[in-house]
Design a protein around this motif. Structure first.
Motif, PDB file in Angstrom:
ATOM      1  N   THR A  44      56.039  28.961  30.779  1.00 53.68           N
ATOM      2  CA  THR A  44      55.051  27.955  31.191  1.00 53.68           C
ATOM      3  C   THR A  44      55.746  26.844  31.974  1.00 53.68           C
ATOM      4  OG1 THR A  44      53.775  28.470  29.217  1.00 53.68           O
ATOM      5  CG2 THR A  44      53.252  26.396  30.316  1.00 53.68           C
ATOM      6  N   SER A  45      56.910  26.447  31.487  1.00 50.71           N
ATOM      7  CA  SER A  45      57.686  25.394  32.135  1.00 50.71           C
ATOM      8  C   SER A  45      58.175  25.845  33.525  1.00 50.71           C
ATOM      9  CB  SER A  45      58.863  25.066  31.208  1.00 50.71           C
ATOM     10  OG  SER A  45      59.730  24.146  31.779  1.00 50.71           O
ATOM     11  N   ARG A  46      58.699  27.051  33.596  1.00 52.98           N
ATOM     12  CA  ARG A  46      59.183  27.550  34.900  1.00 52.98           C
ATOM     13  C   ARG A  46      58.041  27.626  35.911  1.00 52.98           C
ATOM     14  NH1 ARG A  46      62.890  31.312  31.889  1.00 52.98           N
ATOM     15  NH2 ARG A  46      64.973  30.454  32.234  1.00 52.98           N
ATOM     16  N   GLY A  47      56.820  27.793  35.418  1.00 50.02           N
ATOM     17  CA  GLY A  47      55.657  27.888  36.310  1.00 50.02           C
ATOM     18  C   GLY A  47      55.389  26.618  37.098  1.00 50.02           C
ATOM     19  N   ILE A  48      55.954  25.479  36.666  1.00 51.16           N
ATOM     20  CA  ILE A  48      55.720  24.228  37.400  1.00 51.16           C
ATOM     21  C   ILE A  48      57.037  23.615  37.883  1.00 51.16           C
ATOM     22  CG2 ILE A  48      53.491  23.646  36.363  1.00 51.16           C
ATOM     23  CD1 ILE A  48      55.074  21.762  34.449  1.00 51.16           C
ATOM     24  N   GLU A  49      58.027  24.458  38.079  1.00 52.51           N
ATOM     25  CA  GLU A  49      59.342  23.987  38.546  1.00 52.51           C
ATOM     26  C   GLU A  49      59.226  23.318  39.916  1.00 52.51           C
ATOM     27  OE1 GLU A  49      62.359  26.916  38.141  1.00 52.51           O
ATOM     28  OE2 GLU A  49      63.799  25.812  39.368  1.00 52.51           O
ATOM     29  N   GLU A  50      59.865  22.172  40.060  1.00 60.09           N
ATOM     30  CA  GLU A  50      59.870  21.478  41.361  1.00 60.09           C
ATOM     31  C   GLU A  50      61.259  21.584  41.975  1.00 60.09           C
ATOM     32  OE1 GLU A  50      57.640  18.109  42.261  1.00 60.09           O
ATOM     33  OE2 GLU A  50      56.720  18.009  40.275  1.00 60.09           O
ATOM     34  N   ALA A  51      61.296  22.161  43.188  1.00 65.89           N
ATOM     35  CA  ALA A  51      62.549  22.527  43.830  1.00 65.89           C
ATOM     36  C   ALA A  51      63.439  21.323  44.132  1.00 65.89           C
ATOM     37  CB  ALA A  51      62.243  23.264  45.123  1.00 65.89           C
ATOM     38  N   TYR A  52      64.724  21.580  44.251  1.00 72.38           N
ATOM     39  CA  TYR A  52      65.722  20.610  44.705  1.00 72.38           C
ATOM     40  C   TYR A  52      65.714  20.581  46.240  1.00 72.38           C
ATOM     41  CZ  TYR A  52      68.050  20.294  40.091  1.00 72.38           C
ATOM     42  OH  TYR A  52      68.352  20.066  38.780  1.00 72.38           O
TER      43      TYR A  52
END
Ligand SMILES: Cc1cc2nc3c(=O)[nH]c(=O)nc-3n(C[C@H](O)[C@H](O)[C@H](O)COP(=O)(O)OP(=O)(O)OC[C@H]3O[C@@H](n4cnc5c(N)ncnc54)[C@H](O)[C@@H]3O)c2cc1C
Ligand SMILES: *[C@@H]1O[C@H](CO)[C@@H](O)[C@H](O)[C@H]1NC(C)=O
Ligand SMILES: *[C@@H]1O[C@H](CO)[C@@H](O)[C@H](O)[C@H]1NC(C)=O
Ligand SMILES: *[C@@H]1O[C@H](CO)[C@@H](O)[C@H](O)[C@H]1NC(C)=O
Ligand SMILES: *[C@@H]1O[C@H](CO)[C@@H](O)[C@H](O)[C@H]1NC(C)=O
Ligand SMILES: *[C@@H]1O[C@H](CO)[C@@H](O)[C@H](O)[C@H]1NC(C)=O
Ligand SMILES: *[C@@H]1O[C@H](CO)[C@@H](O)[C@H](O)[C@H]1NC(C)=O
Length: 506
Positions: free
Chosen positions: A328-336
């Motif tokens: 669930t967390s990886r689903g909203i990852e914000e890129a560097y």
């Protein structure tokens, strides 16, 4: 002879008082050499290949800052040695947890030392499964990948790469906040290294004032946290959904979100959500996005009743899943790899009309930003994060935290600006536009008696006066605690780059 002694005594006292207020600091290069001698193998200079890895930050604006060296402690004792050395030289420094603050210099330093916590990343589950001890260098994905297989979770950050340290010290909004409050409300105990190098624990029963202050007061005013003991609970997969609508529906969707904040979320504390407006040419321009979560999925993964009004409005894109915390967390990852700024202010959630009336102000901001960017990449976000009464109630646990938010004042909405862009030449134009919009939001809210004065530190812009928003009594108490743990105000003066209880001097 006696007179000479007295004269020397007086001069010595003068010298000491001068030292206390405005001693010359030792430059970073010298501090780095001293650290390298005291902590062999833990100091990285720019000529080492590890330096670039340590100098990796989420926001390119922080990455553009270059310290004289990084020191990466492996034990609490190493942290104590480093702090004692830096405060006694004295020499300016900062501390990097997960490195996710948007603005330059928040957790990195030019002409100084950055203490990088990355080695201290242990995650230890207590035998009774009720406490997880987490090192300050851990990221939330490290915590969830360790806990998912055990069927456990903590009230933690939502994005995978964000640091445990900064998020927890500023409050911390979690998927599980509806039931348990903020992340900081679920810290059982902190291990902290103070300015003197002394190690202490802070809990409801040990150094209780420091325990209170660390819950929202941020680390840079009090000390370096070397361990967070977090309350854990049994948790399986969560339900989540993301819906994307055309921006033109904002006046339909915002009242549904407002009702959710005031009525829906308190009626179902397992539910969690936020509401985002942004401008994405590939999706036709303005869009509205909502992410929704429920800690326990309903039978058949049905849409929870609280979210049904939003699901009844036709969306461009609807996605749903039932998944563990890490997925669930990886689903909203914000890129560097981009430039960022974040700003916010809180308003009362009582009026849907206020939130609808903010939209044209946001549109003018987008037009200013697009003009400044002149065809270079830019994405302006306008985010509503609800703090419903059930969250405010849960925040009163363990004597309450330092934020100064109480259930009796009613639910609020954090109105958050985030901008992601490419061209460094427009940094100041972007900041100016955000400052203007935040001012307009506050002014419109104030004209309707809906301004709440609160600024959430974890989403604050560099020049925002965060601690004033905690209320005069809490600010005074925070200053008293800081004075107790750091009588000489060494951290106020030497730990550069974040929100300070004393006027920002950096
Ligand atoms: C993509 C993204 C998603 C986010 N999601 C959420 C969210 O879901 N909920 C939420 O509430 N916030 C969220 N945030 C905001 C986040 O809480 C803050 O940016 C937070 O400061 C990040 O912590 P960090 O350790 O990564 O940051 P850093 O920039 O490393 O540190 C922030 C501050 O903490 C200090 N610090 C670091 N380590 C220590 C320590 N061990 N002891 C004392 N002080 C220390 C630093 O010196 C600095 O002053 C998000 C941010 C980003 C960029
Ligand atoms: C790297 O720089 C440091 C500090 O200037 C110096 O002490 C060290 O010898 C250098 N190492 C190498 C391999 O050049
Ligand atoms: C979490 O979910 C992902 C994706 O379904 C899966 O690969 C992973 O094994 C899961 N983790 C645990 C511990 O179940
Ligand atoms: C922790 O997570 C980060 C991703 O943010 C990863 O790079 C790192 O390897 C992980 N650390 C451990 C010890 O698994
Ligand atoms: C918000 O909704 C109004 C009314 O439908 C519309 O005129 C306006 O363009 C919308 N704004 C955005 C940013 O989508
Ligand atoms: C407001 O929320 C309550 C509680 O979820 C719900 O019963 C009601 O139908 C909602 N009203 C509107 C207009 O959506
Ligand atoms: C905007 O971009 C165009 C082409 O990319 C360029 O010719 C023009 O000079 C730019 N304008 C400004 C004000 O920078």
């Amino acid at each position: 002879m006696q007179q000479v002694k007295m004269l020397w005594g007086a001069l010595w006292v003068l010298a000491l008082s001068w030292t206390g207020s405005c001693t010359k600091t030792v430059d970073g290069a010298h501090a780095c050499n001293a650290l390298a001698a005291a902590l062999p193998g833990l100091v990285t200079f720019p000529n080492s290949s590890l330096f670039a890895t340590e100098n990796t930050y989420w926001s390119l604006r922080q990455e553009a800052v270059t310290p004289d060296c990084f020191v990466a402690p492996k034990t609490t004792g190493d942290v104590a040695k480093a702090v004692k050395l830096l405060t006694s030289l004295p020499s300016p420094f900062t501390v990097k947890g997960g490195g996710h603050t948007a603005f330059a210099g928040a957790s990195n330093i030019e002409n100084g030392v950055t203490i990088d916590m990355f080695h201290l990343n242990q995650i230890t589950v207590a035998v009774d499964r009720k406490t997880v001890s987490v090192g300050p260098g851990a990221r939330w994905i490290n915590v969830s990948t360790a806990l998912d297989p055990l069927g456990l979770a903590v009230v933690g950050g939502r994005d995978p790469n964000v640091g445990v340290s900064g998020l927890t010290l500023g409050g911390g909004i979690s998927f599980f906040s509806g039931i348990h409050g903020l992340v900081c409300d679920n810290v059982r105990r902190y291990e902290v290294v103070l300015a003197s190098g002394k190690m202490v624990e802070a809990s409801p029963t040990a150094n209780a004032n420091l325990y209170w202050a660390l819950r929202g007061g941020t680390g840079s005013n009090f000390g370096i946290v070397t361990r967070f003991d977090l309350a854990s609970f049994e948790q399986g997969d969560l339900w989540s959904a993301e819906l994307i609508y055309p921006g033109a529906l904002n006046a339909t969707l915002i009242p549904l979100f407002q009702n959710l904040t005031v009525n829906g979320l308190p009626a179902d504390p397992q539910a969690h959500t936020y509401f985002v407006q942004t401008y994405i040419p590939a999706l036709g321009g303005y869009i509205v996005l909502t992410d929704q979560y429920r800690a326990t999925p309903l039978p058949g993964a049905a849409v929870p009743p609280v979210f049904q009004p939003l699901h009844a409005v036709p969306a461009l894109i609807t996605q749903q899943k039932v998944a563990n915390v890490s997925t669930t967390s990886r689903g909203i990852e914000e890129a560097y790899g981009e430039r960022h700024t974040w700003w916010n202010t809180a308003v009362s959630a009582a009026s849907a009309q206020l939130l609808v009336d903010l939209v044209p102000l946001y549109e003018a901001h987008v037009q200013r930003l697009l003009a400044a960017a002149n065809g270079t990449a830019i994405t302006p976000f306008f985010i509503f994060q609800p703090l419903p009464v059930n969250v405010l109630r849960a925040m009163q646990a363990n004597g309450g935290n330092a934020l100064g938010l109480y259930p009796a004042d009613g639910p609020l909405v954090i109105v958050q600006l985030a901008v992601t862009w490419e061209n460094a030449a427009i940094d100041s134009a972007v900041e100016a536009s955000c400052q203007k919009l935040i001012g307009q939001v506050k002014a419109l809210a104030a004209s309707r008696k809906l301004d709440r004065g609160f600024i959430y530190v974890n989403y604050a812009g560099k020049s925002q006066d965060v601690f004033r928003g905690y209320g005069a009594a809490n600010l005074a108490r925070l200053k008293r605690v800081a004075k107790t743990v750091d009588p000489q105000g060494l951290l106020q003066r030497l730990w550069k780059g974040y929100f300070k209880l004393d006027s920002p001097s950096w």
